[in-house]
Design a protein around this motif. Sequence first.
Motif, PDB file in Angstrom:
ATOM      1  N   GLN A 121     -12.849   6.660  70.508  1.00 55.64           N
ATOM      2  CA  GLN A 121     -13.572   5.491  70.001  1.00 55.64           C
ATOM      3  C   GLN A 121     -13.598   4.375  71.041  1.00 55.64           C
ATOM      4  O   GLN A 121     -14.639   3.755  71.285  1.00 55.64           O
ATOM      5  N   GLN A 122     -12.460   4.103  71.646  1.00 56.38           N
ATOM      6  CA  GLN A 122     -12.404   3.039  72.648  1.00 56.38           C
ATOM      7  C   GLN A 122     -13.236   3.404  73.874  1.00 56.38           C
ATOM      8  O   GLN A 122     -13.919   2.555  74.465  1.00 56.38           O
ATOM      9  N   TYR A 123     -13.203   4.676  74.243  1.00 55.22           N
ATOM     10  CA  TYR A 123     -13.977   5.170  75.392  1.00 55.22           C
ATOM     11  C   TYR A 123     -15.472   4.982  75.145  1.00 55.22           C
ATOM     12  O   TYR A 123     -16.215   4.529  76.036  1.00 55.22           O
ATOM     13  N   ILE A 124     -15.931   5.304  73.948  1.00 52.71           N
ATOM     14  CA  ILE A 124     -17.345   5.140  73.611  1.00 52.71           C
ATOM     15  C   ILE A 124     -17.734   3.669  73.633  1.00 52.71           C
ATOM     16  O   ILE A 124     -18.788   3.288  74.157  1.00 52.71           O
ATOM     17  N   LEU A 125     -16.879   2.813  73.068  1.00 58.48           N
ATOM     18  CA  LEU A 125     -17.162   1.379  73.079  1.00 58.48           C
ATOM     19  C   LEU A 125     -17.248   0.842  74.504  1.00 58.48           C
ATOM     20  O   LEU A 125     -18.158   0.069  74.844  1.00 58.48           O
ATOM     21  N   ASP A 126     -16.320   1.257  75.350  1.00 58.46           N
ATOM     22  CA  ASP A 126     -16.346   0.815  76.751  1.00 58.46           C
ATOM     23  C   ASP A 126     -17.641   1.245  77.436  1.00 58.46           C
ATOM     24  O   ASP A 126     -18.254   0.470  78.187  1.00 58.46           O
ATOM     25  N   ASN A 127     -18.073   2.480  77.172  1.00 53.33           N
ATOM     26  CA  ASN A 127     -19.296   2.980  77.804  1.00 53.33           C
ATOM     27  C   ASN A 127     -20.537   2.263  77.281  1.00 53.33           C
ATOM     28  O   ASN A 127     -21.504   2.044  78.020  1.00 53.33           O
ATOM     29  N   CYS A 128     -20.527   1.904  75.995  1.00 51.20           N
ATOM     30  CA  CYS A 128     -21.638   1.127  75.452  1.00 51.20           C
ATOM     31  C   CYS A 128     -21.727  -0.230  76.127  1.00 51.20           C
ATOM     32  O   CYS A 128     -22.822  -0.740  76.402  1.00 51.20           O
ATOM     33  N   GLU A 129     -20.580  -0.832  76.385  1.00 56.52           N
ATOM     34  CA  GLU A 129     -20.562  -2.101  77.104  1.00 56.52           C
ATOM     35  C   GLU A 129     -21.030  -1.909  78.542  1.00 56.52           C
ATOM     36  O   GLU A 129     -21.798  -2.719  79.073  1.00 56.52           O
ATOM     37  N   ASN A 130     -20.558  -0.829  79.168  1.00 50.59           N
ATOM     38  CA  ASN A 130     -20.968  -0.546  80.546  1.00 50.59           C
ATOM     39  C   ASN A 130     -22.468  -0.291  80.640  1.00 50.59           C
ATOM     40  O   ASN A 130     -23.106  -0.643  81.641  1.00 50.59           O
ATOM     41  N   ALA A 131     -23.030   0.342  79.598  1.00 50.81           N
ATOM     42  CA  ALA A 131     -24.457   0.665  79.606  1.00 50.81           C
ATOM     43  C   ALA A 131     -25.314  -0.591  79.674  1.00 50.81           C
ATOM     44  O   ALA A 131     -26.403  -0.591  80.258  1.00 50.81           O
ATOM     45  N   LYS A 132     -24.829  -1.674  79.095  1.00 42.83           N
ATOM     46  CA  LYS A 132     -25.590  -2.924  79.135  1.00 42.83           C
ATOM     47  C   LYS A 132     -25.722  -3.472  80.551  1.00 42.83           C
ATOM     48  O   LYS A 132     -26.644  -4.230  80.852  1.00 42.83           O
ATOM     49  N   GLY A 133     -24.798  -3.093  81.415  1.00 45.30           N
ATOM     50  CA  GLY A 133     -24.806  -3.609  82.772  1.00 45.30           C
ATOM     51  C   GLY A 133     -25.404  -2.656  83.783  1.00 45.30           C
ATOM     52  O   GLY A 133     -25.241  -2.861  84.992  1.00 45.30           O
ATOM     53  N   LEU A 134     -26.099  -1.600  83.325  1.00 42.75           N
ATOM     54  CA  LEU A 134     -26.737  -0.681  84.262  1.00 42.75           C
ATOM     55  C   LEU A 134     -27.813  -1.397  85.062  1.00 42.75           C
ATOM     56  O   LEU A 134     -28.381  -2.398  84.621  1.00 42.75           O
ATOM     57  N   SER A 135     -28.126  -0.849  86.228  1.00 43.34           N
ATOM     58  CA  SER A 135     -29.066  -1.494  87.145  1.00 43.34           C
ATOM     59  C   SER A 135     -30.413  -1.755  86.489  1.00 43.34           C
ATOM     60  O   SER A 135     -30.991  -0.889  85.827  1.00 43.34           O
ATOM     61  N   ASP A 137     -33.136  -1.765  87.782  1.00 38.98           N
ATOM     62  CA  ASP A 137     -34.166  -0.901  88.355  1.00 38.98           C
ATOM     63  C   ASP A 137     -34.411   0.341  87.510  1.00 38.98           C
ATOM     64  O   ASP A 137     -35.438   1.008  87.674  1.00 38.98           O
ATOM     65  N   TYR A 138     -33.485   0.665  86.615  1.00 38.36           N
ATOM     66  CA  TYR A 138     -33.568   1.928  85.885  1.00 38.36           C
ATOM     67  C   TYR A 138     -33.554   1.754  84.367  1.00 38.36           C
ATOM     68  O   TYR A 138     -33.481   2.744  83.642  1.00 38.36           O
ATOM     69  N   VAL A 139     -33.588   0.537  83.878  1.00 34.19           N
ATOM     70  CA  VAL A 139     -33.490   0.316  82.440  1.00 34.19           C
ATOM     71  C   VAL A 139     -34.573  -0.648  81.974  1.00 34.19           C
ATOM     72  O   VAL A 139     -35.202  -1.355  82.767  1.00 34.19           O
ATOM     73  N   THR A 140     -34.773  -0.678  80.647  1.00 32.42           N
ATOM     74  CA  THR A 140     -35.610  -1.696  80.025  1.00 32.42           C
ATOM     75  C   THR A 140     -34.725  -2.866  79.616  1.00 32.42           C
ATOM     76  O   THR A 140     -33.696  -2.661  78.957  1.00 32.42           O
ATOM     77  N   ALA A 141     -35.103  -4.057  80.007  1.00 28.88           N
ATOM     78  CA  ALA A 141     -34.279  -5.235  79.726  1.00 28.88           C
ATOM     79  C   ALA A 141     -34.269  -5.532  78.234  1.00 28.88           C
ATOM     80  O   ALA A 141     -35.276  -5.393  77.536  1.00 28.88           O
ATOM     81  N   SER A 148     -29.107  -7.961  79.979  1.00 26.23           N
ATOM     82  CA  SER A 148     -28.513  -6.689  79.578  1.00 26.23           C
ATOM     83  C   SER A 148     -29.595  -5.626  79.415  1.00 26.23           C
ATOM     84  O   SER A 148     -30.777  -5.933  79.237  1.00 26.23           O
ATOM     85  N   ALA A 149     -29.150  -4.377  79.463  1.00 31.25           N
ATOM     86  CA  ALA A 149     -30.070  -3.270  79.204  1.00 31.25           C
ATOM     87  C   ALA A 149     -30.266  -3.103  77.704  1.00 31.25           C
ATOM     88  O   ALA A 149     -29.407  -3.475  76.900  1.00 31.25           O
ATOM     89  N   GLU A 150     -31.399  -2.530  77.340  1.00 30.05           N
ATOM     90  CA  GLU A 150     -31.688  -2.271  75.930  1.00 30.05           C
ATOM     91  C   GLU A 150     -31.008  -0.969  75.527  1.00 30.05           C
ATOM     92  O   GLU A 150     -31.341   0.097  76.047  1.00 30.05           O
ATOM     93  N   TYR A 218     -23.490  10.096  69.935  1.00 31.34           N
ATOM     94  CA  TYR A 218     -24.136   9.684  71.188  1.00 31.34           C
ATOM     95  C   TYR A 218     -24.656   8.265  71.069  1.00 31.34           C
ATOM     96  O   TYR A 218     -24.838   7.724  69.966  1.00 31.34           O
ATOM     97  N   HIS A 219     -24.876   7.655  72.226  1.00 34.78           N
ATOM     98  CA  HIS A 219     -25.538   6.354  72.280  1.00 34.78           C
ATOM     99  C   HIS A 219     -26.654   6.421  73.304  1.00 34.78           C
ATOM    100  O   HIS A 219     -26.697   7.324  74.156  1.00 34.78           O
ATOM    101  N   THR A 220     -27.577   5.510  73.215  1.00 34.67           N
ATOM    102  CA  THR A 220     -28.847   5.608  73.925  1.00 34.67           C
ATOM    103  C   THR A 220     -29.098   4.402  74.820  1.00 34.67           C
ATOM    104  O   THR A 220     -28.755   3.270  74.464  1.00 34.67           O
ATOM    105  N   VAL A 221     -29.708   4.671  75.968  1.00 36.24           N
ATOM    106  CA  VAL A 221     -30.178   3.618  76.868  1.00 36.24           C
ATOM    107  C   VAL A 221     -31.679   3.791  77.038  1.00 36.24           C
ATOM    108  O   VAL A 221     -32.162   4.905  77.289  1.00 36.24           O
ATOM    109  N   ASN A 222     -32.425   2.720  76.891  1.00 36.87           N
ATOM    110  CA  ASN A 222     -33.865   2.749  77.153  1.00 36.87           C
ATOM    111  C   ASN A 222     -34.097   2.606  78.652  1.00 36.87           C
ATOM    112  O   ASN A 222     -33.732   1.585  79.248  1.00 36.87           O
ATOM    113  N   THR A 223     -34.676   3.617  79.240  1.00 37.98           N
ATOM    114  CA  THR A 223     -34.898   3.618  80.686  1.00 37.98           C
ATOM    115  C   THR A 223     -36.077   2.724  81.046  1.00 37.98           C
ATOM    116  O   THR A 223     -36.788   2.209  80.181  1.00 37.98           O
ATOM    117  N   GLY A 224     -36.314   2.590  82.334  1.00 35.55           N
ATOM    118  CA  GLY A 224     -37.480   1.839  82.805  1.00 35.55           C
ATOM    119  C   GLY A 224     -38.738   2.676  82.858  1.00 35.55           C
ATOM    120  O   GLY A 224     -39.808   2.177  83.228  1.00 35.55           O
TER     121      GLY A 224
END
Length: 448
Positions: A121-135, A137-141, A148-150, A218-224
Amino acid sequence: GINAEYMGESTWADFIIKFRLWILPAFLLAIVAPAAYGASQLQPAQSADQNFPDDHKFQRIGDVMSTEFSASNEDAPDQVNFVYGVSGLATRLASPIYTDLSALEWEIAYTEGFSFNEATQQYILDNCENAKGLSADYVTASTVEVGSAETECFIYDFKRWLEGSGNVFPSATGEVDLGAWLSSDQANGQKWAEKWNAGSGVGYCFGCDAGQRVKYVYHTVNTGMRSLSYQSPTVLKENYDYYEGTKNTWNESAPAGATLIQVGQSSSASSYYSSKWVWMDTQNVYINSAVLGAFIGCGLAFVVIFLATWNVVIALSSAATIACILVTVLGVLRAYGYELGTIESICITILAGFSVDYVVHLAHSYNESDEDRRGRTREALGIIGVSVFSGMLTSVLASIPLFFTTIQFFGKFGVFLCTTVVIDYIWAKAFFMAGLAIIGPDGGAGKD
C-alpha cells in the motif's frame, strides 16, 4: 556456337567477356556499397500510410484529423497503466480455426506472492506521488494540481476512506479493508466498486477465498500522446523507453511480490490501434518481416536453382546476384524517399520472387550449353537474352499505367515493379553473366 546477332546480343556478349574482370568489382563498389548504406537507413514510416495523393480530398480529411487538430478536446490522451500483481498477459485460441476475435481468449499471469499488505500500500502511494512529478515532455498536465501530471490513482480514495473511518493507512488488514471500502457508498450514493473495481484500478474478487481476493491493482498516467493522432515510431519508442525506465526505477524499491509492469492503453475505442506500444512493435515487424522474407526467398532461390542445375557454382552465383539485386532495390527505394509502411513492406516481401526471374533463365541456358565458359556465355545470351529483354520491357510497360492511379498502393507497386525488373535485368545481363564467364562450369560440366 549459334548466331547471336539479333538485338545486339553478340556485341553484348563480347563486351561482357572482354570486361568481365572489371564488371564485378565495378558493380560491387559503385552499386552495392552505396545501395547497402541506403538500405541500412530504411526505417518504419514516420507518418501515417497514405491511401490517396497529397492533394486528394479524402487524404486531406485524414491529414487534418491526424495533424492539424491533433490536440482537440475530443482527442483524449493515451494512458499508461502501472499494474501490480500481474506479471504478463498471454492469448490462446478457443478454436483451432481462428475466425473472429471471439475465438481469442486472454490468460492473465498473476504475480506469485502478491499481497495487498502494508508495504505494498505504501509503495503504491509513493509511486502515485512520483507519477505526478514525471517529465512534462511525456505527460498531460493536470488541470487540478498545477505542475503535476494528470493521474488516476485509487489509493487516494482508499486512504481517505480509511482515515475517515478512524483507521490508519497503510492498513494491516489491507485485503479485508479494501473489500469493505469497495462495498461502501460514495457521497453520491454509488458504491466505490462502481468507480474502481473490475477494470478501473482494482481487481478484487469478492467470491474468492481469503488471501486471494486482491488479484491486481493499478494506477494510470495520462501521457502526452493523443489517442487519435499519429506518432512516428521514433516518438513512440522515446515514450516507451521513458515509461519502461520509470517502471524499472520504481521496481528497485518494490516490496516482495509487488513488482509492477507498465501497459499502454488507448483512451479511444475508435482508435485504430488499442495501444501505441502495439503499433510501435507492429511497425518494427514491418522491417524485420519484409527483409527476412526477401532473404528467405533468396535462400529458396538457391535451393531451386541447385536442384534444377545440380551445379553448386551456378546456384551460388545466382543466389549472390539475387542478394545484390535485393540490396540494390532496397537502396533505390530509400533514394526515392520511401519509408517502410504497409505498402512498402508487402512489396519487399515479394521482392525475391521478382528478382529471381531473369537470373534463372540465364542460368538454365548457360547450364545447357556444351561450350567453354566464353562459349556458354555467348550461347546463353544468344538463346535467352532477347527473351529476357522482352520480358523486362513488357513488365516495365505494364507497370507504367499504375503510376497514374489514385490509390497509392497501386502507384507505389507500379514504381516498385518497374524499378525491380530494370535492376534485375541489369544485374542478370551484366554482373551474373560476367561472373559465369569467370568462374562458371566449363565445357559442359554440370549439364547432366
